[in-house]
Design a protein around this motif. Sequence first.
Motif, mmCIF file in Angstrom:
data_model
loop_
_atom_site.group_PDB
_atom_site.id
_atom_site.type_symbol
_atom_site.label_atom_id
_atom_site.label_comp_id
_atom_site.label_asym_id
_atom_site.label_seq_id
_atom_site.Cartn_x
_atom_site.Cartn_y
_atom_site.Cartn_z
ATOM 1 N N GLN A 270 0.849 -1.190 0.000
ATOM 2 C CA GLN A 270 0.000 0.000 0.000
ATOM 3 C C GLN A 270 0.895 1.254 0.000
ATOM 4 O O GLN A 270 2.109 1.155 0.047
ATOM 5 N N GLN A 271 0.271 2.417 -0.021
ATOM 6 C CA GLN A 271 1.030 3.665 -0.075
ATOM 7 C C GLN A 271 1.923 3.881 1.144
ATOM 8 O O GLN A 271 2.991 4.463 1.049
ATOM 9 N N ALA A 272 1.501 3.375 2.300
ATOM 10 C CA ALA A 272 2.284 3.590 3.525
ATOM 11 C C ALA A 272 2.423 2.299 4.331
ATOM 12 O O ALA A 272 2.520 2.332 5.552
ATOM 13 N N GLY A 273 2.439 1.161 3.642
ATOM 14 C CA GLY A 273 2.558 -0.116 4.347
ATOM 15 C C GLY A 273 2.109 -1.257 3.457
ATOM 16 O O GLY A 273 2.385 -1.270 2.262
ATOM 17 N N TRP A 274 1.392 -2.200 4.041
ATOM 18 C CA TRP A 274 0.929 -3.370 3.296
ATOM 19 C C TRP A 274 -0.250 -4.001 4.015
ATOM 20 O O TRP A 274 -0.490 -3.727 5.187
ATOM 21 N N ILE A 275 -0.974 -4.867 3.301
ATOM 22 C CA ILE A 275 -2.154 -5.553 3.852
ATOM 23 C C ILE A 275 -1.929 -7.056 3.804
ATOM 24 O O ILE A 275 -1.536 -7.596 2.771
ATOM 25 N N TRP A 276 -2.147 -7.717 4.956
ATOM 26 C CA TRP A 276 -2.113 -9.186 4.942
ATOM 27 C C TRP A 276 -3.524 -9.705 4.740
ATOM 28 O O TRP A 276 -4.510 -9.093 5.157
ATOM 29 N N ASP A 277 -3.605 -10.863 4.107
ATOM 30 C CA ASP A 277 -4.889 -11.509 3.815
ATOM 31 C C ASP A 277 -4.680 -13.004 4.045
ATOM 32 O O ASP A 277 -3.967 -13.664 3.283
ATOM 33 N N ILE A 278 -5.274 -13.525 5.113
ATOM 34 C CA ILE A 278 -5.073 -14.910 5.528
ATOM 35 C C ILE A 278 -6.421 -15.621 5.565
ATOM 36 O O ILE A 278 -7.325 -15.222 6.299
ATOM 37 N N GLY A 279 -6.535 -16.677 4.783
ATOM 38 C CA GLY A 279 -7.791 -17.416 4.718
ATOM 39 C C GLY A 279 -7.816 -18.591 5.668
ATOM 40 O O GLY A 279 -6.994 -19.503 5.561
ATOM 41 N N LEU A 280 -8.773 -18.579 6.605
ATOM 42 C CA LEU A 280 -9.022 -19.727 7.478
ATOM 43 C C LEU A 280 -10.223 -20.501 6.924
ATOM 44 O O LEU A 280 -10.719 -20.198 5.854
ATOM 45 N N GLN A 281 -10.694 -21.480 7.666
ATOM 46 C CA GLN A 281 -11.787 -22.312 7.149
ATOM 47 C C GLN A 281 -13.101 -21.545 7.037
ATOM 48 O O GLN A 281 -13.856 -21.727 6.076
ATOM 49 N N THR A 282 -13.379 -20.697 8.025
ATOM 50 C CA THR A 282 -14.694 -20.045 8.067
ATOM 51 C C THR A 282 -14.648 -18.536 7.837
ATOM 52 O O THR A 282 -15.684 -17.902 7.718
ATOM 53 N N ARG A 283 -13.437 -17.967 7.780
ATOM 54 C CA ARG A 283 -13.314 -16.512 7.634
ATOM 55 C C ARG A 283 -11.917 -16.160 7.146
ATOM 56 O O ARG A 283 -11.016 -16.997 7.114
ATOM 57 N N LYS A 284 -11.769 -14.881 6.789
ATOM 58 C CA LYS A 284 -10.450 -14.332 6.496
ATOM 59 C C LYS A 284 -10.028 -13.414 7.639
ATOM 60 O O LYS A 284 -10.865 -12.747 8.259
ATOM 61 N N GLY A 285 -8.736 -13.385 7.909
ATOM 62 C CA GLY A 285 -8.168 -12.367 8.779
ATOM 63 C C GLY A 285 -7.409 -11.399 7.899
ATOM 64 O O GLY A 285 -6.534 -11.802 7.128
ATOM 65 N N VAL A 286 -7.766 -10.123 7.973
ATOM 66 C CA VAL A 286 -7.160 -9.111 7.102
ATOM 67 C C VAL A 286 -6.691 -7.948 7.956
ATOM 68 O O VAL A 286 -7.414 -7.493 8.856
ATOM 69 N N GLY A 287 -5.483 -7.475 7.702
ATOM 70 C CA GLY A 287 -4.957 -6.360 8.485
ATOM 71 C C GLY A 287 -4.068 -5.464 7.648
ATOM 72 O O GLY A 287 -3.322 -5.930 6.784
ATOM 73 N N HIS A 288 -4.194 -4.174 7.874
ATOM 74 C CA HIS A 288 -3.359 -3.186 7.190
ATOM 75 C C HIS A 288 -2.270 -2.726 8.162
ATOM 76 O O HIS A 288 -2.558 -2.113 9.184
ATOM 77 N N VAL A 289 -1.019 -3.079 7.842
ATOM 78 C CA VAL A 289 0.139 -2.669 8.634
ATOM 79 C C VAL A 289 0.690 -1.399 8.000
ATOM 80 O O VAL A 289 0.939 -1.362 6.793
ATOM 81 N N TYR A 290 0.907 -0.352 8.802
ATOM 82 C CA TYR A 290 1.280 0.938 8.222
ATOM 83 C C TYR A 290 2.053 1.791 9.225
ATOM 84 O O TYR A 290 2.150 1.461 10.415
#
Length: 513
Positions: A270-290
Motif C-alpha cells: 500500500q502507499q504507507a505499508g501493506w495488507i495481509w490476507d489470511i484465509g481460514l476455514q470459516t473466515r479471512k483475517g485481514v490487516g493493514h500494517v502501516y
Amino acid sequence: MHNAEAKIKRIVIVGGGTAGWLAANHLAADVSEDVVITLVESPSIPTIGVGEGTVPVIVDSLKKFGIHESDMFRLCDATFKNGIHFVGWNKPVNGQPHCYFHPFDDPNVNGVNLLPYWLHQLPGARERFDQSVSIQTHIALENRAPKLITNAEYERLINYAFHLDAGKFSALLAKHAIDNRQVKYIQDDVESVELALDGSISGLQLKQGPLLEGDLFIDCSGFQSLLLGKALNTPFIDKSDVLFANHAVVTQVPYEREQEVPPYTISTAQQAGWIWDIGLQTRKGVGHVYSDQFTSHEQAHRDLSAYLGRSEDVVESRLIKMQVGYRAQAWVKNCIGIGLSQGFVEPLEATGLLVFDLAARMLSKRLPEQREDMPAIAQQFNQHMSHTWQSIVDFIKLHYCISNRDDSEFWRMNRALETIPDSLQHKLALWRSDIPNEYDFVSSLDVFRLENHLYVLYGMNYPSRCKYPSPQKVSQQEGMINLVSQQQQKAVAMLETHSKLVAKAARYGFQRI
C-alpha cells in the motif's frame, strides 16, 4: 556438591496467549518431573490475537508437544500455508501489478543452483524466478494442498506451515499443557513484582491470591513487558527509524459463500505499508500494517475497506499500536522475556510466532538446573537473541529498500541510505557484485537463510552481477529447469485442492504417528 536450595524447581510464566502457552509446552516437554511450571494469566487483559500465520518450524514444535495435527484443523480453524504471495512491492509491469511468491521449498534443485542460468536468460523471455525453480509456488498458485489425506500427521511431501485462529490455537496449547503436561494454571492479575536484594525477582503479588514465588520467571505479558521492562527496567532498542510500520488496523471477514481458500498468505503493498490476507476455514483475517508517520489511522481504515471492496462505514476494524524493536537483553537476572515483552517487528514474514517459538525452544534446551548456572546461560541466550533480532530487522528491511517504488514518501524513505542498517548495506553491496551463497549465512541463528533471501532478492529483480555459466553448465541447468516444470505438473495432478483436503482433515483427521 550443589546447594539444594539453589536448584531451580519453580518456573513461573506471566501471561498466556500464544507466547505464554508455547513457552509452557516447550518447557514442560523438556524439564525434569520435579520442576513445577505455573502460568498466571490476567482474566481482564485480552491478548492481541492476530498472529495467524506461521512458518514450517511450528510443525516440529507441535510434533514435539504431542499435539495432533488433526486437532489443528478440528479446533483451530486451520488451513495450510505454502508461503507468501507478494503483490505490488515493485512498480507495475506492463500495466499489471508486480508480484512474486516466497515458498518454503529450496530453490537449489538436486543441489544445483539455477540462479546463474536464470539471470542470464533474457528478462523479457524468462519466467519469474520462483516459478522457474519452485515446485511449491506452482502448487500454491494452483490452490493445491502440500500433502495428501493418506499421509500421516506432520508427514511432509513438501515443507508447509499453517494459518490458524490465534485465540483457538492458544486455547489448544493451554489445554494440552494443563491436561497432558501438568502445567499449573492461575487466572489472576499481578498487582506488584517483588524483588530480592540482588535485584532478581522473588515473587509476584497477585490480586486475589498469595505471593507467587518462583526461581525462574518467564515474561509473556505482551507489549507492557511487566517483568523485563517495568520491574527490571531493561532498555528497549527502538528500530522504528529502520522499520517504519508501527500500527495495524485489523478485521475479520466471514465467507459469504463457499469458496476456494488460498493455501498461502497474500501480502499486498500500500502507499504507507501493506495488507495481509489470511484465509481460514470459516473466515479471512485481514490487516493493514502501516506507519502513522506517513498516513493517518483514518486513511489506513479507508485503505483496508477499499481492499475489501466495502464501504468504510461497514468495515469494523481494531487498531493495534506496535512497539518496533527489542529489549537490549532478553534475559536479566532470573527473568526471560518471550513474545512481545522481548521484542517485535511487523509480521511481514510471520516473524512474531517464529521468534516466540525460537526463544522458547532455545530456553527449554538450555534450562539451568542451578541458580549459579544462570549467568553463563543468560549471556549466551542474550547474544543469540540479539543476533536473531538484528538479522530479522535486516531481512524485513530488505523487502522495502530494494523496491523501485517511488510513488509515496513512505517508499522513498525506505530506500534512503540513512534508514538502511550498515549490516544490510554491506550485504547488498556484496550481492550487487555477485550472487549470494551459503557462506553469507554462517550462523544457525539466521532464521532467514540463503533460500529466503534468493526468493525476495530475485522476486524483486535485484541487479546482481553473475559469472556466466559454462556451456556445459548452461545445458545442465536448462535440463534442471525442464525437470522442475515436469515435477510441477506431476505435483498438481497428484495433489487435491486445498479446500478439499482441509475439509477432510477437519472431518476425518490424518493417520496418527
